[in-house]
Design a protein around this motif. Structure first.
Motif, PDB file in Angstrom:
ATOM      1  N   ASN A   1      43.129  13.066  37.025  1.00 49.05           N
ATOM      2  CA  ASN A   1      43.774  14.121  36.226  1.00 49.05           C
ATOM      3  C   ASN A   1      42.765  15.123  35.657  1.00 49.05           C
ATOM      4  O   ASN A   1      42.865  15.533  34.497  1.00 49.05           O
ATOM      5  CB  ASN A   1      44.600  13.514  35.085  1.00 49.05           C
ATOM      6  CG  ASN A   1      45.768  12.694  35.596  1.00 49.05           C
ATOM      7  OD1 ASN A   1      46.379  13.039  36.600  1.00 49.05           O
ATOM      8  ND2 ASN A   1      46.075  11.614  34.905  1.00 49.05           N
TER       9      ASN A   1
ATOM     10  N   GLY B   1      47.564  14.404  44.492  1.00 51.96           N
ATOM     11  CA  GLY B   1      46.477  14.950  43.681  1.00 51.96           C
ATOM     12  C   GLY B   1      45.513  15.837  44.422  1.00 51.96           C
ATOM     13  O   GLY B   1      44.494  16.244  43.849  1.00 51.96           O
TER      14      GLY B   1
ATOM     15  N   ASN C   1      41.973  16.256  42.090  1.00 49.89           N
ATOM     16  CA  ASN C   1      41.788  16.062  40.646  1.00 49.89           C
ATOM     17  C   ASN C   1      41.329  14.655  40.302  1.00 49.89           C
ATOM     18  O   ASN C   1      41.497  14.206  39.176  1.00 49.89           O
ATOM     19  CB  ASN C   1      43.082  16.386  39.903  1.00 49.89           C
ATOM     20  CG  ASN C   1      44.219  15.444  40.272  1.00 49.89           C
ATOM     21  OD1 ASN C   1      44.054  14.551  41.098  1.00 49.89           O
ATOM     22  ND2 ASN C   1      45.371  15.631  39.654  1.00 49.89           N
ATOM     23  N   HIS C   2      40.742  13.930  41.268  1.00 47.77           N
ATOM     24  CA  HIS C   2      40.297  12.568  41.008  1.00 47.77           C
ATOM     25  C   HIS C   2      39.168  12.211  41.975  1.00 47.77           C
ATOM     26  O   HIS C   2      38.893  12.952  42.926  1.00 47.77           O
ATOM     27  CB  HIS C   2      41.457  11.583  41.172  1.00 47.77           C
ATOM     28  CG  HIS C   2      42.106  11.648  42.526  1.00 47.77           C
ATOM     29  ND1 HIS C   2      43.087  12.548  42.832  1.00 47.77           N
ATOM     30  CD2 HIS C   2      41.895  10.936  43.652  1.00 47.77           C
ATOM     31  CE1 HIS C   2      43.471  12.386  44.080  1.00 47.77           C
ATOM     32  NE2 HIS C   2      42.750  11.423  44.601  1.00 47.77           N
TER      33      HIS C   2
ATOM     34  N   SER D   1      50.619  16.611  37.504  1.00 48.82           N
ATOM     35  CA  SER D   1      50.607  16.093  36.136  1.00 48.82           C
ATOM     36  C   SER D   1      51.688  15.054  35.879  1.00 48.82           C
ATOM     37  O   SER D   1      51.633  14.332  34.884  1.00 48.82           O
ATOM     38  CB  SER D   1      50.781  17.251  35.144  1.00 48.82           C
ATOM     39  OG  SER D   1      51.988  17.954  35.402  1.00 48.82           O
TER      40      SER D   1
END
Length: 523
Positions: free
Chosen positions: A162, A203, A219-220, A303
Motif C-alpha cells: 500500500n 496492486g 505498490n508493494h 486501496s
C-alpha cells in the motif's frame, strides 16, 4: 604479553575472519545449490530454495553498504539502509553482467517511502535485498513471461504494501508483442493448491512507454514479472469514456425500472399469477446484476481490501448466472404454456423454479469458491492509448472472474447454452403460433398477442446476449456499443413489457365487463 595470549589472539582473529568470509559466501553457495537442483522441482522445493536464499541474504555479513552475488542464472544484491533513505535506482547496465537475452535489460526504482513504515516502530539498520532470476523454473505457473525474467525485492522481514508512491520495475525487450496482452504481475504465495503460488496483477499497473519497454508500477514488494497472454488486441482507450457513460446511465435506468416493477407487483400481488411471479424473479436477478456491476469498478481499486473485491466478484458472477438461468426458465415456461395448450399445473411450480433459478447459480459459485477461491478478484481489462508514434498500455480493473477457464465455462459457455435454448424456443413458438392461427384453433387476436409475448420475453431476454459472441474482427466495435446499450437497458425493456402486458390485461378486463353489462341489459 604472554606467548599463549598472543597465540590465542591470533587464532581468534583468524577464526573471526574466516567466519565472516564464510557468512559473506553463504548466499553464493545457496545460489549454486539452486542451479544444481532438479530441473523440474517438486511443488515444495522451489519455495524452500527461494526462502532459503532470502534467509541467507538477510543474514550475510559483508563490508560496505552493499554486496553483489551472481551465478549464471541468478543475481542478488543486498543493501544496508537507514531511516534517512532517499530512494534507490538500480539498472542492469550498471551491474555486473550475466548471460541475458539479446536486447533484454531491466531496472528497479524504490521510493523514499520504502522505509517509513519500518522506521515508525524504532530506528534501526534495514536490509534491502534484490533478486534477479533469469529463469522461471522456481516459479512453476506454466505462464509465458517476458524475457523469462523475474525480479524480486524484500525489505528485511517487513511486509511492505500500500505504498503511496509506487515501485517502478522496467523490462526492456526486442520482441514483437503483436497479438499479446502484457500484464505486470507478482508472485502471490499460497494462492494455489498445486504450486507454492501463482501470478496475480493485484496492486500493479502496466504501462508501455515505448514498443520496447514495459513499465510496472506496483505498490508493494514481491517477485515481479510481465505476463504475456496470447489474446486479441486491447480495447482502444478512447472508447472507455463513452462505454462507461452508456453503462452508467443504462444500468441506473434499469435499476429504477426494476425497483418500480417490483413495487407495482407487490402493490397488486393478490391479482398476480405464477407467470407474473416468474417475471418478478427475473427482475430481481436483473436488479442484483446491475447493482453489483456498478459497484465493481469502485471495489477494484488498490486501496480496497482484496477480500471485498473477491466477494463482490462472486456476487456479480452469481447475479449473472441467475439472470441467465431465469431467462432459460422463461423460455421453458413458454414452451409448457404453448405445448400444453395454455393449461399447465405443476405442484409448487414457482418454488421448484426458484430452486433452479437461484439455487443452481449459488451452488456453482460456492463450489468454485471452495475449490479455488482465487478464481474471483481484480480482473484487468487492457486499454491501448495512442501516444504519438507509440502506444501506451494501461488497465481498467473490475471485480470479476480471474480464471480464464472459469470464464470460458461458467460465463461464455453457460450464457451460450441459455441463449441457444431461448432462440430454439422462440423459433418453435413462432412456428406453433402460425400453425394454430392457420388451423383457427386459436383466435387471430390471441395468436397475435402471443406472438408479441414471445418477442417480448424471448427476443429481449435471449437474443441480445448473443451479441457477446461477436467480439472479434470488424464486429468488435459495433458489438461493444450494441451489447452495452441493449443489456444495460435490459431492466428498462422488461419494465416496458410489464407495463404493456398490464395495460392489455386491464383493457381486456374492461372489455369483458362492458360485454357482460350489455348482455345483462339485453336480458
Amino acid at each position: 604479553m604472554d606467548c599463549r595470549a598472543v597465540l590465542f589472539l591470533c587464532l581468534s582473529l583468524v577464526t573471526s575472519q574466516s567466519e565472516e568470509e564464510e557468512g559473506a559466501q553463504e548466499p553464493l553457495h545457496w545460489m549454486k545449490r539452486m542451479e544444481k537442483g532438479p530441473r523440474r522441482p517438486t511443488s515444495t522445493d522451489p519455495a524452500e530454495l527461494v526462502h532459503g536464499l532470502v534467509y541467507s541474504l538477510l543474514n550475510a555479513t559483508f563490508q560496505g553498504s552493499n554486496q553483489t552475488w551472481q551465478t549464471s542464472t541468478i543475481q542478488t544484491l543486498a543493501f544496508k539502509l537507514g531511516c534517512d533513505f532517499a530512494g534507490l535506482s538500480l539498472y542492469s547496465d550498471a551491474l555486473a553482467r550475466v548471460p541475458q537475452a539479446a536486447g533484454a535489460r531491466h531496472a528497479m526504482q524504490f521510493p523514499t517511502e520504502l522505509t517509513k513504515k519500518a522506521c515508525r516502530t524504532r530506528r534501526r539498520e534495514l536490509r534491502l535485498i534484490c533478486m534477479y532470476f533469469f529463469t522461471t523454473r522456481f516459479f512453476p505457473d506454466n505462464s509465458s513471461l517476458l524475457n523469462d525474467y523475474v525480479l524480486g525485492a524484500q525489505l528485511g522481514s517487513e511486509h511492505v504494501d500500500n505504498l503511496m508512491e509506487p515501485i517502478n520495475i522496467s523490462f526492456w525487450h526486442n520482441q514483437s508483442l503483436e497479438g499479446y496482452n502484457v500484464t505486470c504481475v507478482f508472485w502471490k504465495e499460497g494462492a494455489s493448491k498445486r504450486h507454492w503460488g501463482l501470478w496475480s496483477p493485484e496492486g500493479c499497473r502496466t504501462e508501455q512507454p515505448s514498443p520496447s519497454q514495459v513499465l510496472c508500477r506496483c505498490n508493494h514488494l514481491s517477485y515481479f514479472a510481465v505476463l504475456m497472454q496470447f489474446s486479441p488486441a486491447p480495447l482502444p482507450g478512447e472508447l472507455l469514456a463513452p462505454l462507461t457513460y452508456i453503462s452508467l446511465v443504462g444500468c441506473s435506468i434499469s435499476i429504477v425500472a426494476s425497483l418500480l416493477t417490483l413495487l407495482l407487483h407487490f402493490y397488486a400481488r393478490k391479482q398476480s399469477n405464477f407467470i407474473t411471479r416468474i417475471h418478478m424473479h427475473l427482475h430481481a436477478s436483473v436488479l442484483l446484476l446491475n447493482v453489483a456491476f456498478l459497484l465493481s469498478p469502485a471495489l477494484a481499486l488498490p486501496s480496497v481490501p482484496g477480500a471485498a473485491c473477491m466477494a463482490l466478484g462472486a456476487i456479480l458472477h452469481f447475479a449473472l448466472l441467475s439472470c441467465l438461468t431465469w431467462m432459460a426458465i422463461e423460455g421453458f415456461n413458454l414452451y409448457l404454456l404453448l405445448g400444453r395448450v395454455y393449461n399447465i399445473y405443476v405442484r409448487r411450480y414457482v418454488l421448484k423454479l426458484c430452486a433452479v433459478g437461484w439455487g443452481v447459480p449459488a451452488l456453482l459459485v460456492l463450489l468454485l469458491l471452495a475449490i479455488k477461491s482465487s478464481a474471483y478478484g481484480r480482473h484487468t481489462i487492457p486499454l491501448s492509448h495512442s501516444q504519438g508514434n507509440s502506444t501506451g498500455l494501461q488497465h481498467m480493473s473490475i471485480c470479476w472472474v480471474q480464471s480464464r477457464v472459469v470464464h470460458h465455462i461458467l460465463v461464455m459457455g453457460y450464457g451460450g447454452l441459455t441463449t441457444l435454448f431461448n432462440l430454439v424456443v422462440l423459433a418453435w413458438a413462432l412456428r406453433t403460433l402460425r400453425r394454430l392461427k392457420a388451423r383457427e384453433e386459436a383466435p387471430g387476436s390471441r395468436a397475435c398477442r402471443d406472438t408479441v409475448t414471445v418477442l417480448g420475453l424471448t427476443v429481449l431476454l435471449g437474443t441480445t446476449w448473443a451479441l457477446a459472441f461477436f467480439s472479434f474482427g470488424v464486429f468488435l466495435l459495433p458489438q461493444l456499443f450494441l451489447f452495452t446499450i441493449f443489456n444495460s437497458l435490459y431492466g428498462f425493456f422488461l419494465f416496458l413489457w410489464f407495463c404493456s402486458q398490464r395495460c392489455r390485461a386491464e383493457a381486456e378486463a374492461e372489455a369483458e365487463k362492458e360485454a357482460f353489462s350489455s348482455s345483462q341489459m339485453m336480458h
